[in-house]
Design an enzyme around this catalytic site. Structure first.
Site, mmCIF file in Angstrom:
data_model
loop_
_atom_site.group_PDB
_atom_site.id
_atom_site.type_symbol
_atom_site.label_atom_id
_atom_site.label_comp_id
_atom_site.label_asym_id
_atom_site.label_seq_id
_atom_site.Cartn_x
_atom_site.Cartn_y
_atom_site.Cartn_z
ATOM 1 N N CYS A 170 0.589 -1.232 0.116
ATOM 2 C CA CYS A 170 0.137 -0.039 0.030
ATOM 3 C C CYS A 170 0.704 1.125 0.003
ATOM 4 O O CYS A 170 0.434 2.350 -0.239
ATOM 5 C CB CYS A 170 -0.938 -0.039 1.266
ATOM 6 S SG CYS A 170 -1.993 -1.407 1.088
ATOM 7 N N HIS A 229 -2.967 6.970 1.961
ATOM 8 C CA HIS A 229 -3.478 5.791 1.775
ATOM 9 C C HIS A 229 -4.911 5.619 2.251
ATOM 10 O O HIS A 229 -5.206 5.839 3.234
ATOM 11 C CB HIS A 229 -2.686 4.557 2.032
ATOM 12 C CG HIS A 229 -3.119 3.208 1.973
ATOM 13 N ND1 HIS A 229 -3.662 2.760 0.894
ATOM 14 C CD2 HIS A 229 -3.267 2.439 2.649
ATOM 15 C CE1 HIS A 229 -4.257 1.617 0.951
ATOM 16 N NE2 HIS A 229 -4.089 1.371 2.403
ATOM 17 N N ASN A 269 -10.486 -0.225 -0.208
ATOM 18 C CA ASN A 269 -9.091 -0.053 0.101
ATOM 19 C C ASN A 269 -8.417 -0.802 -1.419
ATOM 20 O O ASN A 269 -8.425 -1.676 -1.691
ATOM 21 C CB ASN A 269 -8.548 -0.709 1.278
ATOM 22 C CG ASN A 269 -6.801 -0.724 1.343
ATOM 23 O OD1 ASN A 269 -6.366 -0.472 0.507
ATOM 24 N ND2 ASN A 269 -6.668 -0.943 2.671
#
Length: 331
Positions: free
Chosen positions: A122, A256, A287
């Site tokens: 990520c 993020h 996500n």
């Protein structure tokens, strides 16, 4: 002995264009909950997620990454033949060999470009953006395409209550080129290998071959939440200090998109200004790992909530544990 010739790059680099690719299929919480002991209200309360996108058979890491890159190049006004380097941040490309980046470069017509996969989960987009900045300023190349592309739906167990509702698919990209002054600030980054099992596949590909058991990704949610709410604000403050920018002067905070509670906690801790826009693309996209920051940037742009030249703080963090942050000027 003849000395080596030193770098002759630009004084700075900047983002020239942004592009995004969102899969066609929209998946709401009710559909996800069909295999979970959960409901829409619980998912919204715990994560802020309302919908996410799941890629279809033809929407691969390569095809989505290429689609986002083409849009970024068009906005930047840069020909694919002028691209000297393509960096692809991904954790969901399921082939160890060949890497995906050369295939993305070929798909967009940048056949002569160097092309490298970046495996920082990520945090991958921010790592790749840092490398792109260095490549342009060193004179290694004038134009770099940075892509974050993920099919996280391939990695999760749809019956796992800790991960199934969180993740989605998509791709985002930016083009980085030379500038007379820095448009990408110094990167602050690091890692913590002691937390390697907090977000991880449950076993290796070798064991998968032996047992025919797919190695889905698992996450220790409470531990990751505590780590992220501690690390992200500290990392953001260090990136702001390195760039010489005050929190109140930021136009946008784009972390993020892991969880809206992490995003909100970090925003409060940083002491952002009243006019600072906080990206919450997670509400619509879930996500998307390495794709989440460029997707969120593109969403802010498309909604008109940021303007060319605005400053944005980007903070990537995730499996590894790995993290990176920088302040950028938006194109």
């Amino acid at each position: 002995m003849t000395g080596l010739r030193g770098p002759t790059g630009a004084a700075g680099s900047r983002i020239l264009g942004i592009g995004a690719c969102r899969p066609a299929r929209v998946v709401d919480n009710d559909e996800v909950c069909a295999r979970l002991d959960s409901d829409d209200a619980w998912i919204r309360r715990r994560s802020g997620i309302v919908t996410r996108r799941f890629a279809g058979p033809s929407e691969t890491v390569v095809s989505m990454g290429a689609a986002a890159a083409v849009k970024a190049l068009a906005e930047a006004g840069v020909s694919p033949s002028a691209v000297g380097l393509l960096l692809l941040a991904t954790m969901s490309h399921l082939e160890q060999s060949p890497p995906a980046a050369p295939r993305v470069a070929h798909a967009i017509g940048a056949d002569a470009a160097a092309a490298v996969d970046i495996g920082a989960a990520c945090a991958g987009f921010c790592h790749a953006l840092a490398l792109a900045d260095c490549a342009v300023r060193s004179g290694t190349t004038r134009h770099v395409v940075v892509v974050g592309a993920e099919r996280m739906s391939d990695l999760i167990d749809p019956a796992d209550r800790s991960t199934a509702f969180l993740f989605g698919d998509g791709a985002g990209a930016v083009v980085v080129g030379p500038a007379d002054e820095p448009g990408i600030g110094p990167t602050v980054w690091g890692s913590d290998g002691t937390g390697d099992r907090l977000i991880a596949h449950e076993h290796s590909w070798l064991r998968a071959r032996e047992t025919r058991n797919w190695p889905v990704m698992r996450m220790a949610g409470p531990e990751v939440f505590r780590w992220a709410t501690r690390v992200v604000p500290d990392l953001g403050r260090k990136a702001l200090q390195a760039a010489g920018v005050k929190p109140a002067d930021l136009a946008a905070f784009v972390p993020h998109q892991a969880n809206v509670r992490i995003v909100d906690s970090a925003a409060r801790s940083l002491g952002l200004g009243e006019r600072t826009v906080v990206a919450k693309d997670i509400e619509d996209m879930g996500n998307t790992s390495a794709a989440s920051i460029p997707l969120a940037l593109e969403a802010l742009r498309s909604r008109g909530t940021v303007r060319p030249g605005d400053t944005a703080l980007l903070v990537g963090f995730g499996a590894g544990l790995a993290y990176a942050a920088q302040v950028v000027r938006l194109p």
